[in-house]
Design a protein around this motif. Structure first.
Motif, PDB file in Angstrom:
ATOM      1  N   VAL A 375      85.565 126.410  68.293  1.00  0.00           N
ATOM      2  CA  VAL A 375      85.902 125.514  69.392  1.00  0.00           C
ATOM      3  C   VAL A 375      84.623 124.837  69.872  1.00  0.00           C
ATOM      4  CG1 VAL A 375      86.806 125.359  71.731  1.00  0.00           C
ATOM      5  CG2 VAL A 375      87.850 126.938  70.104  1.00  0.00           C
ATOM      6  N   ALA A 376      84.618 123.512  69.914  1.00  0.00           N
ATOM      7  CA  ALA A 376      83.435 122.774  70.339  1.00  0.00           C
ATOM      8  C   ALA A 376      83.342 122.753  71.862  1.00  0.00           C
ATOM      9  CB  ALA A 376      83.479 121.347  69.804  1.00  0.00           C
ATOM     10  N   ALA A 377      82.132 122.687  72.373  1.00  0.00           N
ATOM     11  CA  ALA A 377      81.927 122.554  73.810  1.00  0.00           C
ATOM     12  C   ALA A 377      82.292 121.137  74.252  1.00  0.00           C
ATOM     13  CB  ALA A 377      80.475 122.853  74.162  1.00  0.00           C
ATOM     14  N   GLY A 378      82.845 121.012  75.454  1.00  0.00           N
ATOM     15  CA  GLY A 378      83.162 119.702  76.005  1.00  0.00           C
ATOM     16  C   GLY A 378      84.377 119.044  75.402  1.00  0.00           C
ATOM     17  N   ARG A 379      85.221 119.811  74.737  1.00  0.00           N
ATOM     18  CA  ARG A 379      86.429 119.259  74.108  1.00  0.00           C
ATOM     19  C   ARG A 379      87.588 119.298  75.105  1.00  0.00           C
ATOM     20  NH1 ARG A 379      89.566 122.735  69.544  1.00  0.00           N
ATOM     21  NH2 ARG A 379      91.597 121.704  69.687  1.00  0.00           N
ATOM     22  N   GLU A 380      88.286 118.167  75.253  1.00  0.00           N
ATOM     23  CA  GLU A 380      89.456 118.146  76.123  1.00  0.00           C
ATOM     24  C   GLU A 380      90.606 118.872  75.442  1.00  0.00           C
ATOM     25  OE1 GLU A 380      92.707 115.090  78.126  1.00  0.00           O
ATOM     26  OE2 GLU A 380      90.746 114.286  77.546  1.00  0.00           O
ATOM     27  N   VAL A 381      91.082 119.942  76.068  1.00  0.00           N
ATOM     28  CA  VAL A 381      92.122 120.758  75.451  1.00  0.00           C
ATOM     29  C   VAL A 381      93.325 120.997  76.356  1.00  0.00           C
ATOM     30  CG1 VAL A 381      90.482 121.966  73.940  1.00  0.00           C
ATOM     31  CG2 VAL A 381      90.996 122.907  76.214  1.00  0.00           C
ATOM     32  N   ALA A 382      93.226 120.610  77.613  1.00  0.00           N
ATOM     33  CA  ALA A 382      94.305 120.916  78.557  1.00  0.00           C
ATOM     34  C   ALA A 382      94.329 119.894  79.679  1.00  0.00           C
ATOM     35  CB  ALA A 382      94.119 122.318  79.130  1.00  0.00           C
TER      36      ALA A 382
END
Length: 425
Positions: A375-382
């Motif tokens: 999982v990458a940092a700063g990824r929009e997931v929610a």
């Protein structure tokens, strides 16, 4: 997904932090769901009690909402998300809408673009009729196109939206339907399909015609449809200037660049209709749409637009939920070296709500999970969703706070799979 720990008293921020979370996949842990429901009940009870006390105190002090009376002949103010009406004055009376009716002109175009029936690169020719009725000879709003000019649809759209160009509107109508009259019939048909029962259109421009009429309410409904269904095209309404040839013109909307949060929609003027405006502004997740018409001057239109918007926004108070970078909740990670990742905001999360809405508000976090490592940092997931009486009034993106590496251990991933089956994501 885990819950933020505890209520920490009755502060509004902690009450919001304790609201339930929700995942959009089919695996949900029964034990976790049970705990979340209990927490939700506690928070809602605290929220109701807290604001009931406030409401009672206000009533004892004799406080009443400030009265408002518009100077416009016709007016309405609505909430864009819910459609709730906050103020109206002769909102169902048929009136000449002038160029405000060009919202309908453009919606016909936007729908055809969305369906793939048109492209912004399609070329439309400016006819002699379009030039004579809506161009420089007409003395009305124009882009100063010349007869026979071939112009891309995207350019004509911007001319209509930004400077209310009548020659561009007629060129679009003729290019789509052959004649402006046929296009006007299409506008009326679409209005009926959208639930507008009273509006009728005789042209694509809003120029005076006894059969060209709308109501303030239906103009507001039309603007709401534009904003909610075509957000990308709606951005065109905040463009400040338009140039064609040697002619540089500016958007006539008196709120753009001068009123915080204003980003549309459309002015209107004819000697028959006087001055009107469909206006919209957004602040702290709350968007209002106002229609005012029948005003005496540009100055009165500008002043009245500010008055009705100011009054509307004063009906709400800003609730500050999270600061930038603050942890909202956690998301389950499958196959990672860590089982959970914090979800944070990038911007401050705040929303305007009335006291009544706060008593009926809840929030949840929506994501499809578990997340798959890495999982990458700063990824929009929610998304954090705020609802009032079951209706969504605002959403805010949530991002992963840090990177989670994949677990190279096969057995660790197998254990993750078993945990997901048993307990959900």
């Amino acid at each position: 997904m885990r819950m933020i720990d505890g209520l920490q008293g009755l502060s509004l921020k902690r009450m919001w932090q304790a609201f339930r979370v929700h995942r959009c996949d089919k695996h949900r842990g029964l034990a976790a769901r049970s705990g979340l429901r209990m927490m939700l009940v506690r928070v809602l009870m605290a929220l109701v009690l807290s604001f009931s006390v406030t409401a009672t105190a206000d009533a004892q002090e004799g406080k009443k909402p400030p009265a408002f009376e518009s100077r416009a002949k016709y007016a309405i103010l609505i909430d864009s998300r819910s459609g709730k009406v906050f103020y109206e004055k002769d909102a169902d009376a048929l009136m000449p809408p002038a160029s405000m009716s060009k919202i309908m002109t453009m919606l016909v175009v936007f729908e055809k673009l969305k369906k793939g029936e048109l492209s912004e690169n399609d070329i439309f020719e400016v006819s002699v009729n379009a030039w004579r009725k809506g161009g420089a000879p007409s003395g009305s709003s124009t882009m100063f196109a010349k007869p026979g000019e071939r112009i891309p649809l995207g350019t004509l759209m911007r001319a209509v939206i930004v400077v209310s160009a009548n020659d561009a509107a007629i060129a679009i109508a003729e290019g789509i339907s052959g004649t402006e009259e046929a296009f006007a019939r299409l506008m009326t048909q679409r209005a009926r399909a959208l639930g507008l029962k009273r509006s009728t259109f005789a042209n694509a421009t809003g120029l005076p015609d006894p059969n060209h009429r709308m109501t303030a309410r239906e103009l507001a409904q039309l603007a709401r449809y534009l904003i909610e269904v075509f957000p990308d095209y709606y951005k065109l309404y905040s463009i400040r200037e338009f140039t064609w040839g040697k002619h540089k013109q500016y958007n006539r909307n008196p709120l753009l660049g001068k009123y915080p949060g204003a980003d549309g929609v459309k002015t209107g003027y004819t000697s028959e209709a006087s001055y009107g405006l469909v206006a919209s502004a957004e602040r702290d997740g709350r968007r209002l749409i106002a229609v005012i018409a029948g005003l005496k001057s540009k100055r009165e239109r500008a002043e009245e637009a500010r008055r009705i918007m100011d009054w509307g926004f004063r009906q709400f108070r800003t609730v500050h939920l999270y600061q930038p970078g603050e942890v909202v909740t956690q998301a389950r990670v499958w196959g990672g070296k860590e089982d959970w990742v914090d979800l944070v905001t990038h911007d401050e999360v705040k929303i305007r709500l009335s006291d009544a809405e706060r008593r009926n508000a809840d929030a949840d976090v929506i994501y499809r999970g578990p997340l798959m490592a890495p999982v990458a940092a700063g990824r929009e997931v929610a998304k954090l969703r705020i609802r009032v009486e079951g209706k969504t009034v605002a959403t805010f993106p949530l991002y992963t706070a840090r990177a989670i590496e994949a677990d190279p251990d096969m057995w660790g991933r197998a254990a993750d799979t078993i945990k997901t089956w048993i307990f959900g994501g």
